[in-house]
Design an enzyme around this catalytic site. Sequence first.
Site, mmCIF file in Angstrom:
data_model
loop_
_atom_site.group_PDB
_atom_site.id
_atom_site.type_symbol
_atom_site.label_atom_id
_atom_site.label_comp_id
_atom_site.label_asym_id
_atom_site.label_seq_id
_atom_site.Cartn_x
_atom_site.Cartn_y
_atom_site.Cartn_z
ATOM 1 N N VAL A 53 0.835 -1.213 0.000
ATOM 2 C CA VAL A 53 0.000 0.000 0.000
ATOM 3 C C VAL A 53 0.864 1.256 0.000
ATOM 4 C CG1 VAL A 53 -1.694 1.356 1.276
ATOM 5 C CG2 VAL A 53 -1.971 -1.099 1.062
ATOM 6 N N CYS A 54 1.935 1.247 0.817
ATOM 7 C CA CYS A 54 2.817 2.408 0.875
ATOM 8 C C CYS A 54 3.344 2.732 -0.499
ATOM 9 C CB CYS A 54 4.051 2.121 1.730
ATOM 10 S SG CYS A 54 3.636 1.674 3.371
ATOM 11 N N THR A 55 3.658 1.692 -1.243
ATOM 12 C CA THR A 55 4.268 1.897 -2.539
ATOM 13 C C THR A 55 3.361 2.734 -3.417
ATOM 14 O OG1 THR A 55 5.234 -0.232 -2.247
ATOM 15 C CG2 THR A 55 5.300 0.662 -4.444
ATOM 16 N N MET A 58 3.074 6.431 -1.957
ATOM 17 C CA MET A 58 4.216 7.306 -2.183
ATOM 18 C C MET A 58 4.388 7.615 -3.672
ATOM 19 S SD MET A 58 5.176 8.166 0.778
ATOM 20 C CE MET A 58 4.017 7.699 2.047
#
Lengths: 167, 197
Positions: A53-55, A58
Amino acid sequence: MTDPSVGHASPLPPGSRAPDFQLASTPDQRVSLAEFRGSPVILAFYPADWSPVCTDQMALYQELLPEFRKFNAQLLGISVDGVWSHLAFASDRNLHFPLLADFEPKGAVARAYHVYRDEDGTSERALFVIDAKGMVAWSYVSPVGLNPGADGILRALESLKSEGAAA
Amino acid sequence: MSAGQSEAVLTVPVSEGRDHIQGSADAAVTMVEYGDYECPYCGAAYPIIKEVQARMGNRLRFVFRNFPIATSHPHAERAAEAAEAAAGQGAFWGMHDLLFENQRHQHDEDLRSYAERLGLDLDRFDRELVEGMHAERVHEDFMGGVRSGVNGTPTFYMNGARHDGGYDVEALFAALERAASSERSKSEKVAQSPPQR
């Protein structure tokens, strides 16, 4: 206003003074919040480099850097990962904004913003928009698995801008 | 405006004049996809959407909007512009399908070969891509998506509400049926309820 189903923590609310910090962004560079006084700052706390999800989150923010720049706003990502992980992550994913290492003492900045998750040893997925005077203008905690997107950030930056114009 | 954001909704209404649309305006459900031609999840969703379209027939209207995340997908922006260039020549869906069916082949020469396969005017196609004529349109789609709470690709909206569930065939089909029946009960209520005040 705080909906308990939205996230675990109650982040530092609007109107609070944003706690200052000095964190490493690379092995030989440190970034402090105070150095951005005079322009808005977007603080994006995320649980970990490399998690799926972070990927997306960001990458989306990287894509939106020109939009953030229209508000003269500086974007800072923060997680408990160390600088070496951040460097590898930023280079792998083409991210060109500072990723700060809230690494030692671990999670101290996340705690100061009330978005540390003791049970996981990471921060919440939390967003703060800090105004030019260093006050929290908007804060939001997203369910950890859900990418919060950017519409809330843009709305907060717009309302800062219109308040600034009215003042 | 602290926590507790409202549920994400589509902020840019579907426009018959501007959008790329399959299906009729009086369909029970309109599904809008924000997608990226190089994104593997969008590629996986492509045949699934075909399948739900086949199942639902004229009860589904499908709209595709661009959301290229160039940071992760270096060819996605150009591919989106190629689809818009094809749209200018009446071949949006042909290009859209070819791009999703050939996700690993989206270099400029690939895009040109798809244009050729679709029988487009190649001089015009090349010129429009070189001049970046469709970049603004793609960016407008992207920002409209951001303002609607698109947080990754693909993101779907069903009758204007963001779909946060899964998108395998059964999940998508079930969510579309739910959206269709809630739309029906809403319009029945409007028809039956006496005027207010």
